[in-house]
Design an enzyme around this catalytic site. Structure first.
Site, mmCIF file in Angstrom:
data_model
loop_
_atom_site.group_PDB
_atom_site.id
_atom_site.type_symbol
_atom_site.label_atom_id
_atom_site.label_comp_id
_atom_site.label_asym_id
_atom_site.label_seq_id
_atom_site.Cartn_x
_atom_site.Cartn_y
_atom_site.Cartn_z
ATOM 1 N N CYS A 242 0.824 -1.218 0.000
ATOM 2 C CA CYS A 242 0.000 0.000 0.000
ATOM 3 C C CYS A 242 0.852 1.258 0.000
ATOM 4 C CB CYS A 242 -0.869 0.039 1.243
ATOM 5 S SG CYS A 242 -1.823 -1.422 1.536
ATOM 6 N N ARG B 282 5.048 -0.068 -6.148
ATOM 7 C CA ARG B 282 4.988 -0.885 -4.930
ATOM 8 C C ARG B 282 4.006 -2.048 -5.072
ATOM 9 N NH1 ARG B 282 6.465 2.604 -0.151
ATOM 10 N NH2 ARG B 282 5.085 1.351 1.112
ATOM 11 N N TRP C 197 -3.188 -2.621 -1.294
ATOM 12 C CA TRP C 197 -2.858 -4.020 -1.602
ATOM 13 C C TRP C 197 -3.625 -4.833 -0.573
ATOM 14 C CZ3 TRP C 197 -0.253 -8.239 0.659
ATOM 15 C CH2 TRP C 197 0.197 -9.213 -0.238
ATOM 16 N N ASN D 252 -1.775 2.133 5.859
ATOM 17 C CA ASN D 252 -0.908 1.034 5.407
ATOM 18 C C ASN D 252 -0.702 0.112 6.596
ATOM 19 O OD1 ASN D 252 -0.562 2.320 3.021
ATOM 20 N ND2 ASN D 252 1.637 2.651 3.223
ATOM 21 N N GLY D 253 -0.675 -1.192 6.361
ATOM 22 C CA GLY D 253 -0.384 -2.115 7.466
ATOM 23 C C GLY D 253 -1.618 -2.882 7.891
ATOM 24 N N GLU E 12 16.961 -18.213 -7.756
ATOM 25 C CA GLU E 12 16.616 -16.840 -8.098
ATOM 26 C C GLU E 12 16.080 -16.758 -9.533
ATOM 27 O OE1 GLU E 12 15.959 -14.275 -6.612
ATOM 28 O OE2 GLU E 12 16.241 -12.623 -8.005
ATOM 29 N N LYS F 279 12.350 -15.373 -10.491
ATOM 30 C CA LYS F 279 12.112 -14.268 -11.426
ATOM 31 C C LYS F 279 11.068 -14.678 -12.446
ATOM 32 C CE LYS F 279 13.317 -11.594 -9.804
ATOM 33 N NZ LYS F 279 13.978 -11.516 -8.563
ATOM 34 N N GLU G 129 7.473 -15.030 -10.889
ATOM 35 C CA GLU G 129 6.912 -13.741 -10.459
ATOM 36 C C GLU G 129 6.298 -12.948 -11.601
ATOM 37 O OE1 GLU G 129 10.585 -12.096 -8.696
ATOM 38 O OE2 GLU G 129 9.274 -11.456 -7.083
ATOM 39 N N HIS H 126 16.590 -37.661 -6.884
ATOM 40 C CA HIS H 126 15.873 -38.117 -5.680
ATOM 41 C C HIS H 126 14.372 -37.814 -5.759
ATOM 42 C CE1 HIS H 126 19.665 -39.158 -3.912
ATOM 43 N NE2 HIS H 126 20.128 -37.958 -4.225
ATOM 44 N N LYS I 4 6.033 -4.407 -3.858
ATOM 45 C CA LYS I 4 7.465 -4.133 -3.784
ATOM 46 C C LYS I 4 7.977 -4.225 -2.361
ATOM 47 C CE LYS I 4 11.422 -3.112 -5.485
ATOM 48 N NZ LYS I 4 12.041 -4.292 -6.127
HETATM 49 C C1 F6R Z 1 11.554 -10.887 -5.685
HETATM 50 C C2 F6R Z 1 11.253 -9.917 -4.677
HETATM 51 C C3 F6R Z 1 10.841 -10.394 -3.321
HETATM 52 C C4 F6R Z 1 11.652 -9.647 -2.267
HETATM 53 C C5 F6R Z 1 11.175 -10.004 -0.849
HETATM 54 C C6 F6R Z 1 12.026 -9.339 0.201
HETATM 55 O O1 F6R Z 1 11.833 -10.293 -6.908
HETATM 56 O O2 F6R Z 1 11.352 -8.747 -4.905
HETATM 57 O O3 F6R Z 1 11.004 -11.770 -3.196
HETATM 58 O O4 F6R Z 1 12.996 -9.992 -2.428
HETATM 59 O O5 F6R Z 1 9.843 -9.593 -0.701
HETATM 60 O O6 F6R Z 1 12.034 -7.972 0.048
HETATM 61 P P1 F6R Z 1 13.145 -7.072 0.704
HETATM 62 O O7 F6R Z 1 14.448 -7.403 0.084
HETATM 63 O O8 F6R Z 1 12.714 -5.658 0.417
HETATM 64 O O9 F6R Z 1 13.130 -7.394 2.177
#
Ligand code: F6R
Length: 614
Positions: free
Chosen positions: A2, A27, A75, A101-102, A487, A491, A494, A510, A609
């Site tokens: 949010c 975000r 959000w 927010n929260g 990773e 990517k 996501e 396995h 984000k």
């Molecule tokens: C993946 C991504 C998320 C963040 C995770 C932690 O592309 O962006 O998996 O890595 O939400 O976020 P931070 O690093 O801000 O604590």
């Protein structure tokens, strides 16, 4: 997650609020809304499910006048994303409007109490409960809005940032926070409010970060007042932002994500600037050097993080154990915080977070702190809650990351972990001078190698077309490249919504190898390292079952290229730093597959984000 925007001053608030919401779109959100007090003191609230553009469309024929207002991107946490659940929420009398927010954890108890007192609710949100509650306190205690917010904060449990306006007092915004960031921008006869500095930067560099459990009284043409929960006046600390607007724009690229992928050779230079000497013979990481004894005597390191940052942590585990001979444990912050972990005062807990606001990482860090551990932060956002809560730390310094999928922050985190490992290894005398210097020499040429990897852009774009309609993907790697495989898979899922899994290559036999058939694309990271031969055998096992192998190899590797169906050749680097190079083609592959599918690359569905809720 949010986003909050607020404005009070001499200009029309609506265009400033809309632009602010657009700046916060990165975000991630599912609905948006705005509340304005017009010159006749009417409080107008407009909301829409979807994008800020949908809100603009809804408000286009309505009264959007007024020089005070608050706005929000939501959000969903409590109640589905729709127009009713979107913020702002009116209080029962419709005199107040609130954005939040929260999460208010005890909202059900408060809601029951309010229902007993005749309050009714339109939405399923905890936010509507809060605004009714503040109005209820204001009326029953006969106090002003600021005091009502203070009293409400004493009753509510959770993490939040709020902004509230009252149509009977059109010269004031009240804002408050607990564990969720809020920034006030100070202009000429005007104030801006936001959940991060992004919407403020184009108007003023002068900001105040509201601290935990503080309330800001923002009045037209009056100095800002900051109070704590006990109503004691606090001295506002004005800071100057060192960002500029171009950092928040796409600079000719179609998406922030591809801009950020391409920025990596430069952001890695920014990350190492001032930390590796000009002769490339020494690493000077002040956060570690200033706490020499702590690091020398550390018996164990625990790294807590989430998502991509957790993958960076796994690479950190390899680096630190290899070079410093200290046991390292990597924990999902969300699991760590609800265990009863054994933590010793000689332990160092490293919290890694791009945003510095991730609720789970913040809570894990606080738990470790309460048990006496020394807390080291690796964050990108300067002044973020995690950065402020640590004993020491290193910023990643890769600039604002706007694309929801993390790219340049990941390589920055790995680079900081590499420099940390080298600094600690030298202090603890677990590395020879020769190896120390050769590793530094390699680190400083990583940006040049990244530039070469980015030349693969066209090749990977072409390759992506073959796999756009795949339903599943497997990513394999070993050693340092196992976290890189995780990773790469993250990517892809996501941003393209294709199911993808990362595995240690040898683990396939396995169980997961049962998934392999001619329909299954397998990305195998097989750059030359100490277990290269073993990885080749694992690729052979996939080929024997007709899997379609896309191999990521070191330039000139004909052996693997002859086995694999497709080959991506990257410059040679040392095993320790392999993920810094292998991450980039995997970012590009995910990006182009998502673009081919027409996905919203910068704001993938359901993602945020900055994950400021549990
Ligand atoms: C993946 C991504 C998320 C963040 C995770 C932690 O592309 O962006 O998996 O890595 O939400 O976020 P931070 O690093 O801000 O604590």
């Amino acid at each position: 997650m949010c986003g909050i925007v607020g404005y009070i001053g001499r200009q029309d608030a609506y265009p400033i609020l809309i632009k602010g919401l657009q700046r916060l779109e990165y975000r991630g959100y599912d609905s948006a809304g705005v509340a304005l007090i017009n010159p006749d003191n009417k409080l107008n609230v407009y909301k829409a499910k979807g994008k800020v553009a949908d809100l603009e469309y809804n408000a286009s024929s309505k009264d959007t006048s007024g020089t005070i207002g608050i706005a929000h991107t939501r959000w969903a946490t409590h109640g589905e994303p729709n127009d009713v659940n979107a913020h702002p929420h009116y209080s029962q009398s419709e005199n107040l409007a609130l954005i939040h927010n929260g999460i208010i954890e005890n909202y059900m108890v408060i809601k029951q109490e309010l229902i007993r007192n005749g309050y009714t609710f339109k939405s399923s949100t905890d936010t509507e409960v809060l605004v009714h509650f503040i109005e209820y306190i204001k009326k029953t205690n006969k106090v002003d809005l600021c005091r009502a917010v203070q009293l409400a904060m004493g009753e509510i449990i959770g993490a939040y940032a709020i902004a509230i306006i009252d149509k009977n007092d059109p010269d004031q915004i009240i804002a408050a926070r607990k564990s969720s960031p809020l920034v006030i921008g100070i202009g000429e006869d005007e104030f801006f409010l936001a959940s991060d500095a992004t919407p403020i930067i184009e108007y003023t560099p002068r900001v105040i970060y509201i601290k935990d459990e503080e309330i800001a009284v923002i009045r037209r043409n009056k100095p800002i007042r900051i109070l704590n929960m006990r109503d004691i006046e606090q001295t506002p600390e004005i800071k100057t932002l060192e960002m500029n607007l171009t950092q928040f724009e796409k600079g000719g690229y179609p998406h922030f994500m591809i801009k950020e992928i391409n920025e990596q050779p430069r952001t890695i230079v920014d990350c190492i600037r001032g930390r590796i000497n000009i002769e490339a013979t020494d690493v000077i990481l002040s956060g570690v050097l200033d706490n020499k004894e702590r690091f020398e005597n550390a018996r164990r390191i625990i790294i807590v993080a989430c998502g991509t940052s957790w993958h960076a942590a796994l690479i950190g585990e390899h680096l630190i154990e290899d070079l410093c001979r200290i046991p390292v444990e990597v924990e999902y912050a969300s699991e760590f915080r609800y265990r009863n972990p054994v933590i010793d005062k000689d332990d160092i807990v490293i919290a890694i977070s791009q945003s510095g606001e991730t609720a789970d990482t913040l809570a894990a860090m606080e738990l470790a702190k309460s048990k006496g551990a020394f807390i080291y932060g690796i964050c990108n956002v300067v002044g973020s809650s995690i950065a402020r809560g640590t004993d020491a730390g290193s910023y990643v310094h890769v600039g604002p990351e706007i694309g929801v999928a993390s790219t340049k922050a990941f390589t920055g985190q790995v680079m900081v972990l590499s420099m940390m490992a080298l600094t600690m290894a030298k202090q603890r005398k677990t590395i020879t001078d020769e190896l120390y210097k050769s590793l530094i020499k390699e680190l400083i040429i990583i940006p040049e190698k990244m530039k070469k990897v980015l030349e693969l852009n066209e090749t990977i774009r072409d390759l992506s077309k073959i796999f756009t309609y795949a339903h599943n993907f497997i990513y394999l790697g070993r050693g340092y490249n196992y976290p890189a495989a995780l990773e790469g898979a993250l990517k892809l899922k996501e941003i393209s919504y294709i199911h993808a899994e990362g595995y240690p290559a040898a683990e396939m036999k396995h169980g997961p190898i049962a998934l392999i058939d001619a329909e299954m694309p397998v990305v195998a990271i097989a750059t030359t390292d100490s277990i290269y031969e073993k990885t080749i055998s694992n690729i052979q096992e996939i080929k024997a079952r007709k899997g379609r192998v896309i191999a990521l190899v070191t330039e000139g590797d004909d052996v693997v290229c002859n086995i694999a169906d497709y080959c991506i050749e990257v410059p040679k680097t040392l095993e320790y730093f392999a993920p810094l190079i292998s991450a980039i083609p995997l970012q590009l592959l995910a990006y182009y597959i998502a673009v081919n599918k027409g996905c919203n690359v910068d704001q993938p569905r359901n993602l945020a984000k900055s994950v400021t809720v549990e």
